[in-house]
Design a protein around this motif. Structure first.
Motif, short mmCIF file in Angstrom:
data_model
loop_
_atom_site.label_atom_id
_atom_site.label_comp_id
_atom_site.label_asym_id
_atom_site.label_seq_id
_atom_site.Cartn_x
_atom_site.Cartn_y
_atom_site.Cartn_z
N HIS A 24 0.81 -1.22 0.00
CA HIS A 24 0.00 0.00 0.00
C HIS A 24 0.84 1.27 0.00
O HIS A 24 0.44 2.28 -0.57
CB HIS A 24 -0.97 0.00 1.18
CG HIS A 24 -0.31 0.18 2.50
ND1 HIS A 24 0.29 -0.87 3.17
CD2 HIS A 24 -0.13 1.27 3.26
CE1 HIS A 24 0.80 -0.41 4.31
NE2 HIS A 24 0.57 0.88 4.38
N GLN A 25 2.02 1.24 0.59
CA GLN A 25 2.83 2.46 0.69
C GLN A 25 3.37 2.92 -0.66
O GLN A 25 3.79 4.06 -0.80
CB GLN A 25 3.96 2.31 1.72
CG GLN A 25 4.96 1.24 1.42
CD GLN A 25 4.64 -0.08 2.10
OE1 GLN A 25 3.49 -0.42 2.32
NE2 GLN A 25 5.69 -0.83 2.44
N MET A 27 1.45 2.70 -3.55
CA MET A 27 0.32 2.96 -4.44
C MET A 27 0.23 4.43 -4.85
O MET A 27 0.01 4.73 -6.02
CB MET A 27 -0.97 2.51 -3.76
CG MET A 27 -2.13 2.48 -4.68
SD MET A 27 -1.92 1.22 -5.93
CE MET A 27 -3.56 1.16 -6.57
N GLN A 28 0.37 5.35 -3.93
CA GLN A 28 0.25 6.77 -4.25
C GLN A 28 1.31 7.20 -5.26
O GLN A 28 1.01 7.91 -6.22
CB GLN A 28 0.33 7.62 -3.00
CG GLN A 28 0.10 9.11 -3.30
CD GLN A 28 0.00 9.94 -2.04
OE1 GLN A 28 0.13 9.45 -0.93
NE2 GLN A 28 -0.23 11.22 -2.21
N SER A 46 -7.08 -3.85 -7.58
CA SER A 46 -6.09 -3.86 -6.52
C SER A 46 -6.10 -5.21 -5.81
O SER A 46 -7.16 -5.71 -5.44
CB SER A 46 -6.39 -2.75 -5.50
OG SER A 46 -5.55 -2.90 -4.38
N MET A 48 -4.13 -5.54 -3.05
CA MET A 48 -3.53 -5.21 -1.76
C MET A 48 -4.33 -5.85 -0.63
O MET A 48 -5.56 -5.97 -0.73
CB MET A 48 -3.48 -3.70 -1.55
CG MET A 48 -2.46 -3.03 -2.43
SD MET A 48 -2.27 -1.28 -2.05
CE MET A 48 -3.81 -0.66 -2.65
N VAL A 50 -4.54 -4.61 2.43
CA VAL A 50 -5.01 -3.60 3.39
C VAL A 50 -6.15 -2.81 2.80
O VAL A 50 -6.28 -2.68 1.59
CB VAL A 50 -3.89 -2.64 3.82
CG1 VAL A 50 -2.80 -3.38 4.56
CG2 VAL A 50 -3.34 -1.89 2.64
N LEU A 52 -7.85 0.48 1.75
CA LEU A 52 -7.40 1.82 1.40
C LEU A 52 -8.27 2.87 2.07
O LEU A 52 -9.48 2.71 2.18
CB LEU A 52 -7.48 2.02 -0.12
CG LEU A 52 -6.60 1.14 -0.96
CD1 LEU A 52 -6.86 1.39 -2.44
CD2 LEU A 52 -5.15 1.41 -0.65
N MET A 56 -7.13 7.83 -0.72
CA MET A 56 -6.44 7.04 -1.74
C MET A 56 -7.43 6.60 -2.82
O MET A 56 -7.12 6.65 -4.00
CB MET A 56 -5.77 5.81 -1.11
CG MET A 56 -4.99 4.98 -2.12
SD MET A 56 -3.60 5.85 -2.87
CE MET A 56 -2.46 5.84 -1.51
#
Length: 72
Positions: A24-25, A27-28, A46, A48, A50, A52, A56
């Motif tokens: 997740h870190q 993605m931005q 996605s 991921m 976690v 969001l 996000m």
């Protein structure tokens, strides 16, 4: 024959579906790089693990021109 493309913009060029399988870190940063380089009809998926935060999701939605965004 080229197997992997390290440049995210080149790798996503002309893609109809983008599958995000990153922590997740990151993605931005990826979405920021892709902004303006993704087809208007492309969708994002996605994988991921976690959840969001709303901010996000809003950024990703803008990236894909309000196209559907699938969370798994």
């Amino acid at each position: 024959m080229q197997v992997a493309v390290p440049d995210v913009i080149e790798a996503s060029k002309d893609a109809d579906i983008l599958v995000f399988v990153v922590p997740h870190q990151f993605m931005q940063g990826i979405c920021t790089k892709l902004q303006g380089h993704v087809k208007a009809t492309a969708i994002g998926v996605s994988l991921m693990k976690v959840l969001l935060v709303l901010v996000m999701l809003m950024k990703v939605s803008l990236l894909f021109h309000d196209a559907p965004f699938v969370l798994t």
